[in-house]
Enzyme design. Structure first.
Site, PDB file in Angstrom:
ATOM      1  N   GLY A 117     -58.983  90.561  28.473  1.00 16.99           N
ATOM      2  CA  GLY A 117     -59.178  92.001  28.964  1.00 16.99           C
ATOM      3  C   GLY A 117     -59.189  92.841  28.098  1.00 16.99           C
ATOM      4  N   LYS A 143     -54.962  87.534  28.964  1.00 21.19           N
ATOM      5  CA  LYS A 143     -54.154  88.274  27.982  1.00 21.19           C
ATOM      6  C   LYS A 143     -54.829  89.660  28.049  1.00 21.19           C
ATOM      7  CE  LYS A 143     -55.033  89.341  23.743  1.00 21.19           C
ATOM      8  NZ  LYS A 143     -54.386  90.843  23.804  1.00 21.19           N
ATOM      9  N   GLU A 146     -53.293  94.888  24.337  1.00 19.98           N
ATOM     10  CA  GLU A 146     -52.219  95.338  23.925  1.00 19.98           C
ATOM     11  C   GLU A 146     -52.112  96.708  23.676  1.00 19.98           C
ATOM     12  OE1 GLU A 146     -54.698  94.107  20.217  1.00 19.98           O
ATOM     13  OE2 GLU A 146     -54.081  93.477  22.373  1.00 19.98           O
ATOM     14  N   ASP A 176     -52.302  87.739  16.638  1.00 14.41           N
ATOM     15  CA  ASP A 176     -51.704  86.497  16.636  1.00 14.41           C
ATOM     16  C   ASP A 176     -51.880  85.828  18.003  1.00 14.41           C
ATOM     17  OD1 ASP A 176     -51.291  87.454  13.906  1.00 14.41           O
ATOM     18  OD2 ASP A 176     -49.180  87.689  14.442  1.00 14.41           O
ATOM     19  N   GLU A 177     -51.034  86.354  19.024  1.00 10.12           N
ATOM     20  CA  GLU A 177     -51.312  85.659  20.188  1.00 10.12           C
ATOM     21  C   GLU A 177     -52.713  85.176  20.658  1.00 10.12           C
ATOM     22  OE1 GLU A 177     -47.555  87.290  19.778  1.00 10.12           O
ATOM     23  OE2 GLU A 177     -49.417  88.409  19.646  1.00 10.12           O
ATOM     24  N   ASN A 178     -53.547  86.022  20.624  1.00 14.53           N
ATOM     25  CA  ASN A 178     -55.038  85.697  20.808  1.00 14.53           C
ATOM     26  C   ASN A 178     -55.636  84.472  19.907  1.00 14.53           C
ATOM     27  OD1 ASN A 178     -57.495  86.153  22.428  1.00 14.53           O
ATOM     28  ND2 ASN A 178     -58.007  87.155  20.601  1.00 14.53           N
ATOM     29  N   SER A 194     -65.365  94.125  22.007  1.00 15.42           N
ATOM     30  CA  SER A 194     -66.384  94.584  21.106  1.00 15.42           C
ATOM     31  C   SER A 194     -67.191  93.526  20.595  1.00 15.42           C
ATOM     32  CB  SER A 194     -65.683  95.408  19.782  1.00 15.42           C
ATOM     33  OG  SER A 194     -64.891  94.384  19.303  1.00 15.42           O
ATOM     34  N   GLU A 215     -68.705  89.911  27.516  1.00 17.82           N
ATOM     35  CA  GLU A 215     -69.080  91.189  27.804  1.00 17.82           C
ATOM     36  C   GLU A 215     -68.932  92.222  26.823  1.00 17.82           C
ATOM     37  OE1 GLU A 215     -70.498  92.008  30.895  1.00 17.82           O
ATOM     38  OE2 GLU A 215     -70.643  90.014  31.709  1.00 17.82           O
ATOM     39  N   LEU A 216     -69.919  92.841  26.141  1.00 12.76           N
ATOM     40  CA  LEU A 216     -69.759  93.398  24.860  1.00 12.76           C
ATOM     41  C   LEU A 216     -70.276  94.739  25.396  1.00 12.76           C
ATOM     42  CD1 LEU A 216     -71.019  90.677  22.548  1.00 12.76           C
ATOM     43  CD2 LEU A 216     -68.629  91.166  23.498  1.00 12.76           C
ATOM     44  N   CYS A 249     -68.332 100.869  28.597  1.00 16.15           N
ATOM     45  CA  CYS A 249     -69.372 100.214  28.103  1.00 16.15           C
ATOM     46  C   CYS A 249     -70.572 100.549  28.189  1.00 16.15           C
ATOM     47  CB  CYS A 249     -69.043  98.563  28.342  1.00 16.15           C
ATOM     48  SG  CYS A 249     -68.857  97.933  29.767  1.00 16.15           S
TER      49      CYS A 249
END
Length: 436
Positions: A117, A143, A146, A176-178, A194, A215-216, A249
Site C-alpha cells: 500500500g 504491507k 511505514e 527490510d521487511e518489504n 513510485s 499502479e505508479l 497520483c
C-alpha cells in the site's frame, strides 16, 4: 509498532499457503461474508481513521469520507451486488475442429497475494486492492506504508478484527521487511507507489514468474484550449491539484494552457488560491519533512515566476498552494512528478504542438485532462496522447467509478482494477473443454 522477524513472516506465508490449499476461500458465500466483515470493521473504526489520517496527512473528514472510507465502502457494496454474476462460467462456442464438446471460461484464484500500500490514500489504495483479492478467492498479505504509521496501525486493527491471519494479515515494516516479502514466491503482487520502487517489485517478481500489477504515477498534464470555460477549469484545478496537498497520483501535475487564455486563467486561479487556500497548511500535510525539503529545493531552482505560494514549514510538513508561471520543459519543476501543491504553468500556441510536446517530454502519463468546448478537438487530443486514463472538462473522478478500469501504461504502470476489473485482475482465466 511491532515488526515481524523474517522467520515469522515465513511462517505466516506458509500458513496462508496451507489455508489456500483447503479451497475455503474459493467458496462464493465465503467471499461475500468476508466483504461484509471488512465493511463492518471499516465502519467500526471510522473515528480512528479520521484521527489517524488527520495526524498522518492532515486530511479533513470530508476528504476522508469521499476518497478514503467512502470509496472503500462503495467498492464493497458494488462487489457484493455483482459477484454472483462475475463468478459464473462463460460459455463459448466450440468450432468444428474440436466438436462435439462443451467449452467455457472460468476465473480461478491465484493463491497467496501480496499488496503493497502507498501513503497518499492509505485506506483506499490498500483496502480497494484487498477487495479484489477477496472477491477473486485469494488469501492476502498486506504491507501498508511505514510513512503513515497512525493509519497503518488502524488498518492492521481493521484486518485483525475482520479476518484470521492465515486468510488476510498485515505485516508492518519498511524496506527490510518489504525486501524479505518480495523474496517469497507469492502467486500475485499488487503494488501502488513510485516507478523506481515499482521496478524493484517487478525485478523481484520476475525471479518467481509472479504476475504483478503496478499502479505508479507520472506527470499528468491539464491542457487548456482557447475555448475552455475558464471558471470550470479553475474549479477543477482547485480540487484536483490541491486536495491532499497535491499527493494524488492522478492529480494534474502541470498546467499546459493556450497562450491566448493564459493570463485570464491565471488571474482567476491565483485569486481563488489566495482566497480559499491562504494558510501554509490549507492543503493538508505532506507525508514527511523530506518531501517538503524536496519540493522547496525545486522551487529554489526553478526559472519560473512564483505567482502565489511557496511558503514552507518543514517541521509542520506544510507547503502553501503554489502557482509558478513561465516554466519551460527543461525547468527543474518539470524533471519529476511533483506530488505536492505546486502547479507549474507552460503555454502552447497550437494543438499539434501541445500533443507533440507532451508525448516528447512526459509520455504515457497516468491521466490526461483536456478542457475545451469543441469535443472533436478535445477527443482528438486524448486519442493522440497515450495515457492510463483521460477526461475532458473534469479531473480525477473517473477513479471513483467501479465501471471504469483504473491503471497506467508504460512508466505510469501496468494492469488495472476497480469493480469487475478487480475481479479479473485477481483471477486467472481458465479455459475448459468437456467432451461428452
Amino acid at each position: 509498532m511491532n515488526y515481524l522477524s523474517p522467520a515469522k513472516i515465513d511462517s505466516l506465508f506458509s500458513a496462508q499457503k496451507a489455508y489456500f490449499a483447503t479451497r475455503a476461500t474459493a467458496d462464493v458465500g465465503f467471499r461475500k461474508q468476508s466483504l461484509e466483515r471488512l465493511k463492518e470493521a471499516v465502519i467500526n473504526n471510522k473515528e480512528a481513521l479520521y484521527s489517524a489520517l488527520a495526524e498522518d496527512l492532515g486530511k479533513p473528514k470530508d476528504v476522508v469520507d469521499l476518497a478514503e472510507i467512502g470509496a472503500v465502502l462503495h467498492e464493497i457494496d458494488f462487489a457484493l451486488a455483482h459477484l454472483d454474476e462475475w463468478v459464473a462460467p462463460v460459455s463459448v462456442p466450440s468450432p468444428d475442429i474440436i466438436a462435439p464438446s462443451e467449452c467455457y471460461v472460468v476465473q480461478e484464484p491465484y493463491g497467496v497475494t501480496y499488496i503493497i500500500g502507498p501513503f497518499n490514500y492509505p485506506v483506499n489504495l490498500t483496502l480497494t486492492p484487498l477487495i479484489g483479492a477477496i472477491i477473486g478467492g485469494n488469501t492476502c498479505i498486506i504491507k501498508p506504508s511505514e510513512t503513515t504509521p497512525e493509519t497503518s496501525a488502524v488498518i492492521e486493527k481493521i484486518i485483525a478484527e475482520a479476518f484470521a491471519p492465515e486468510y488476510v494479515a498485515v505485516i508492518q515494516g519498511g524496506r527490510d521487511e518489504n525486501s524479505h516479502l518480495l523474496s517469497l514466491p507469492f502467486d500475485f503482487i499488487f503494488f501502488t507507489g513510485s516507478p523506481n520502487v515499482g521496478k524493484v517489485v517487478m525485478q523481484a517478481a520476475a525471479k518467481h514468474l509472479t504476475p504483478v500489477v503496478l499502479e505508479l504515477g507520472g506527470k499528468c498534464p491539464l491542457i487548456v484550449l482557447p475555448d475552455a470555460d475558464l471558471d470550470q477549469t479553475v474549479n477543477q484545478l482547485m480540487f484536483g491539484k490541491f486536495i491532499n496537498s497535491g499527493q494524488t497520483c492522478i492529480a494534474p501535475d502541470y498546467l499546459y494552457v493556450h497562450y491566448s487564455v493564459k493570463d485570464a486563467l491565471l488571474e482567476r486561479l491565483v485569486e481563488r488560491v489566495k482566497t480559499e487556500l491562504p494558510e501554509i497548511n490549507s492543503t493538508g500535510k505532506l507525508v514527511t519533512e523530506r518531501q517538503v525539503q524536496r519540493l522547496v529545493s525545486l522551487l529554489e531552482a526553478t526559472q519560473g515566476q512564483v505567482l502565489v505560494g511557496s511558503q514552507a514549514d518543514v517541521s509542520k510538513r506544510a507547503l502553501s498552494a503554489t502557482v509558478v508561471d513561465g516554466v519551460e520543459w527543461n525547468d527543474p519543476l518539470m524533471s519529476e512528478e511533483l506530488f505536492g501543491p505546486i502547479l507549474p504553468v507552460l503555454e502552447f500556441d497550437s494543438v499539434r504542438t501541445a500533443i507533440d510536446q507532451v508525448n516528447k517530454h512526459h509520455p504515457k502519463p497516468l491521466a490526461v485532462y483536456v478542457f475545451g468546448k469543441d469535443m472533436d478537438v478535445a477527443k482528438g487530443i486524448i486519442n493522440q496522447i497515450q495515457s492510463g486514463d483521460a477526461q475532458v472538462n473534469g479531473v480525477m473522478l473517473h477513479a471513483f467509478s467501479p465501471y471504469l478500469p483504473f491503471g497506467g501504461i508504460g512508466a505510469s504502470g501496468m494492469g488495472e482494477y476497480h469493480g469487475h476489473f478487480s475481479y479479473l485482475t485477481f483471477t486467472h482465466k481458465k479455459s475448459v473443454r468437456i467432451v461428452p
